[in-house]
Structure formats: C-alpha cells, structure tokens
Design a protein around this motif. Structure first.
Motif, PDB file in Angstrom:
ATOM      1  N   PRO A   5      73.941  51.674 -72.892  1.00  0.00           N
ATOM      2  CA  PRO A   5      73.063  52.615 -72.178  1.00  0.00           C
ATOM      3  C   PRO A   5      73.515  54.059 -72.391  1.00  0.00           C
ATOM      4  O   PRO A   5      74.716  54.347 -72.449  1.00  0.00           O
ATOM      5  N   THR A   6      72.565  54.960 -72.498  1.00  0.00           N
ATOM      6  CA  THR A   6      72.861  56.355 -72.792  1.00  0.00           C
ATOM      7  C   THR A   6      73.837  56.972 -71.792  1.00  0.00           C
ATOM      8  O   THR A   6      74.730  57.735 -72.166  1.00  0.00           O
ATOM      9  N   LEU A   7      73.696  56.614 -70.536  1.00  0.00           N
ATOM     10  CA  LEU A   7      74.501  57.249 -69.489  1.00  0.00           C
ATOM     11  C   LEU A   7      75.644  56.366 -68.993  1.00  0.00           C
ATOM     12  O   LEU A   7      76.186  56.606 -67.909  1.00  0.00           O
ATOM     13  N   ILE A   8      76.062  55.384 -69.778  1.00  0.00           N
ATOM     14  CA  ILE A   8      77.071  54.451 -69.269  1.00  0.00           C
ATOM     15  C   ILE A   8      78.379  55.147 -68.905  1.00  0.00           C
ATOM     16  O   ILE A   8      78.995  54.825 -67.881  1.00  0.00           O
ATOM     17  N   MET A   9      78.850  56.096 -69.703  1.00  0.00           N
ATOM     18  CA  MET A   9      80.143  56.721 -69.425  1.00  0.00           C
ATOM     19  C   MET A   9      80.132  57.522 -68.117  1.00  0.00           C
ATOM     20  O   MET A   9      80.982  57.303 -67.248  1.00  0.00           O
ATOM     21  N   PRO A  10      79.188  58.441 -67.932  1.00  0.00           N
ATOM     22  CA  PRO A  10      79.180  59.126 -66.639  1.00  0.00           C
ATOM     23  C   PRO A  10      78.823  58.208 -65.477  1.00  0.00           C
ATOM     24  O   PRO A  10      79.405  58.311 -64.395  1.00  0.00           O
ATOM     25  N   SER A  11      77.886  57.288 -65.697  1.00  0.00           N
ATOM     26  CA  SER A  11      77.406  56.457 -64.595  1.00  0.00           C
ATOM     27  C   SER A  11      78.506  55.583 -64.017  1.00  0.00           C
ATOM     28  O   SER A  11      78.753  55.594 -62.794  1.00  0.00           O
ATOM     29  N   VAL A  12      79.177  54.816 -64.859  1.00  0.00           N
ATOM     30  CA  VAL A  12      80.188  53.902 -64.349  1.00  0.00           C
ATOM     31  C   VAL A  12      81.335  54.671 -63.715  1.00  0.00           C
ATOM     32  O   VAL A  12      81.838  54.303 -62.642  1.00  0.00           O
ATOM     33  N   GLN A  13      81.746  55.763 -64.359  1.00  0.00           N
ATOM     34  CA  GLN A  13      82.865  56.562 -63.850  1.00  0.00           C
ATOM     35  C   GLN A  13      82.599  57.080 -62.442  1.00  0.00           C
ATOM     36  O   GLN A  13      83.487  57.112 -61.599  1.00  0.00           O
ATOM     37  N   VAL A  14      81.360  57.471 -62.197  1.00  0.00           N
ATOM     38  CA  VAL A  14      80.992  58.009 -60.895  1.00  0.00           C
ATOM     39  C   VAL A  14      80.681  56.887 -59.905  1.00  0.00           C
ATOM     40  O   VAL A  14      81.091  56.939 -58.744  1.00  0.00           O
ATOM     41  N   ASN A  15      79.974  55.858 -60.353  1.00  0.00           N
ATOM     42  CA  ASN A  15      79.510  54.825 -59.432  1.00  0.00           C
ATOM     43  C   ASN A  15      80.639  53.954 -58.886  1.00  0.00           C
ATOM     44  O   ASN A  15      80.527  53.431 -57.770  1.00  0.00           O
ATOM     45  N   ILE A  16      81.715  53.777 -59.650  1.00  0.00           N
ATOM     46  CA  ILE A  16      82.841  53.028 -59.078  1.00  0.00           C
ATOM     47  C   ILE A  16      83.553  53.840 -57.996  1.00  0.00           C
ATOM     48  O   ILE A  16      84.361  53.296 -57.241  1.00  0.00           O
ATOM     49  N   ARG A  17      83.214  55.128 -57.916  1.00  0.00           N
ATOM     50  CA  ARG A  17      83.731  55.992 -56.844  1.00  0.00           C
ATOM     51  C   ARG A  17      82.706  56.147 -55.723  1.00  0.00           C
ATOM     52  O   ARG A  17      82.777  57.087 -54.932  1.00  0.00           O
ATOM     53  N   GLY A  18      81.736  55.257 -55.653  1.00  0.00           N
ATOM     54  CA  GLY A  18      80.715  55.352 -54.613  1.00  0.00           C
ATOM     55  C   GLY A  18      79.725  56.469 -54.849  1.00  0.00           C
ATOM     56  O   GLY A  18      79.113  56.975 -53.904  1.00  0.00           O
TER      57      GLY A  18
END
Length: 314
Positions: free
Chosen positions: A280-293
């Motif tokens: 997915p295009t936004l996997i790097m920012p998304s996962v990094q932020v989403n695991i932090r709530g």
C-alpha cells in the motif's frame, strides 16, 4: 450448506443470537452512517443508538499527503459535523486493526468529541513486529498502552442501549477484530464486496489459513447479518463504490470464499495473488502512526516529527 465452523464457539453464538434479536426488533438496530474516503478507499462509520444518541466511530481517516508529509483534517471534520448535527455523544473510537493504508484520525476526534480509543488486544503483537522494523527504541511501549481499551475475543460492550460483541478475526493481521452491533457487523479488512473477494494476508503476522477461518467464522452468523466493510475498490465492471452486504450474499457470491471453497483452495489462491500485489502507498507512515494509536512519533529536538522509511528491509 452450512459454513465450516468449530463445534464450540460461544462468542460467535452470542453474536448470532444478538443478530437474530435485532433483526426481529428494529429498536435493537443501530443507525449507521458511512463516510467514504476515495483517496484511501476507506469507509469510516458512525454507529449510533437512536434511543440515547450514544455513538461509536469506527476506522477514522486522517488526511495525509505523502509527497509533502502534510496532514489535514477534512475527512475527520466531516465526521465531527455529522456527530454535532445529529446531537450524538461519542463513547467509543474503535479501530478494527492497525491499518496499513491510512492514518487514523482517532486522537484528533477524541480531543474534540471524547470517547474511549479501543482496538483488539493483539495489537501488542503488531507493535512488537513493527517496533523492531522501525527501530522504535525503548521509549515506544509495546503493551497497547497507547489505547484506552483493548478488546478480548467475545467481549461484550454497549453503545447506549445497543449490545455489541467483539470477535477476533486474525489473518490479515494478528490483531484484526470484527464488531457486531445489533444486527450489523463491522468486519474491517477481512472480506470485501462479493465481486472483489477478500483481504490480503501477506503482511508481517498475516496468515491466509487464519484469514479463511476468520471469514468462515463471520459467515456462520445468521444470513441476515448486515456486513459493513472497511474498504471498496470497485471490482472490474462495477461503476459505483459499495460497502454494505450480507452474510447470505457473501456465502453465495464471494469470488474468493463462497460456500464450497476449501481452506486449501483459498490459501493457494490467496498466497499466489498476494505475491502479485504491491505494498500500500501509505504503509510506512500508516503503520508507524497507527501502532501509536494514531499519534505521530515524538518530535525531535527541532520540534518536527519524522516518519522513518526502512530501506531494503521489507
């Protein structure tokens, strides 16, 4: 033909009984508003109890422009406008999993609307895997403490007077949950519209066999269960986006997992198909932020938050 399920599944059976009661009694059904974000093909839901005005927001979206690294709140502001216009009280901000295709707007919504931020308890496993990938360091707690509540499989909850049940449905990720409210099931990234199929299972911790069993667990709910999907990508030949279906329709028509498809057949198909898919295009920012709530990494000494991109690591 009955769906292939385990003989004993108290949580599923409880959810099934709730669906049957809600299908027979309109006062037990939620009001549901879906908000489609075309940039990420994500649907955010506001699920409310007509009797009390209490509501949950499921899978919110923070707008993010990858080229500039800028965030904005247009999608979330639509949710806020709806909540305020309808005089709703938000009690839950629910994530079905740690998304890899969009950043959650939960902290922004929580600041303005309140509510408990919640996700499945196996987010801890996802935090461990991605904490290592992003070299997050010892200051990043891998215990789910970034969330207000961690749901267990089979846990009951309420939205006003409406009953809710959380079901663990791993496979896409280890932490995926489905949330059944009245006669409606919010299934996250497990299954899509029947003409598009199912979610991928090749992310770290994903498992195609687990995904098959999770989907069959959902499809063992009553035929009339309404399924609300987290994404739609418009299958070839379909002109409009869609995100609501039923257990009956999925069992009869889903191109990947309808009745009669075996687990071995599904795993072979899913594994082969996943090999052809780009990240997915936004996997790097998304996962990094989403695991932090949904919170950005802590700012560095210049006051700026940074998103890491591991090179040649995935």
């Amino acid at each position: 033909m009955e769906a292939a399920v385990t003989d004993t599944d108290p949580a599923r059976d409880q959810a099934a009984e709730q669906v049957r009661k809600a299908a027979a009694d309109a006062t037990l059904r939620p009001t549901i508003a879906g908000f489609f974000d075309e940039a990420t093909n994500t649907i955010t839901y506001v699920v409310s109890d007509p009797a009390t005005g209490e509501a949950a927001i499921i899978d919110s979206v923070l707008d993010f422009e990858a080229a500039s690294g800028r965030t904005s709140n247009g999608s979330a502001d639509r949710i806020i406008e709806y909540v305020k216009t309808n005089d709703l009280t938000v009690t839950w901000l629910i994530e079905t999993h740690a998304h890899a295709d969009h950043i959650s707007a939960a902290p922004y919504l929580q600041e303005r609307l309140g509510g408990k931020l919640a996700i499945g308890k196996d987010i801890i496993r996802v935090q461990e895997v991605f904490g290592k990938l992003f070299n997050a360091g010892t200051d990043f707690e891998r215990d789910g403490s970034q969330f207000d509540h961690l749901f267990e499989d089979g846990e009951s909850f309420a939205i006003g007077k409406l009953g809710g049940i959380a079901l663990h449905v791993p496979g896409h990720t280890p932490a995926d949950m489905a949330f059944i409210v009245g006669d409606a099931a919010f299934v996250g990234d497990t299954i899509f519209m029947p003409d598009f199929g199912t979610a991928r299972a090749d992310f770290p911790g994903g498992d195609a066999g687990e995904l098959f069993r999770s989907i069959r667990r959902l499809l063992s709910l009553p035929d009339e269960t309404r399924l609300f999907l987290c994404h739609d990508y418009k299958a070839p030949g379909r002109d409009d986006y869609a995100w609501e279906t039923t257990v009956k329709q999925q069992r009869e028509e889903n191109v990947h997992v309808k009745d009669g498809v075996t687990e071995d057949q599904f795993v072979e198909m899913r594994t082969s198909r996943d090999r052809t898919l780009a990240m997915p295009t936004l996997i790097m920012p998304s996962v990094q932020v989403n695991i932090r709530g949904g919170r950005l990494p802590e700012p560095e000494d210049n006051g700026v938050s940074y998103i890491k991109i591991p090179v040649n690591a995935v």
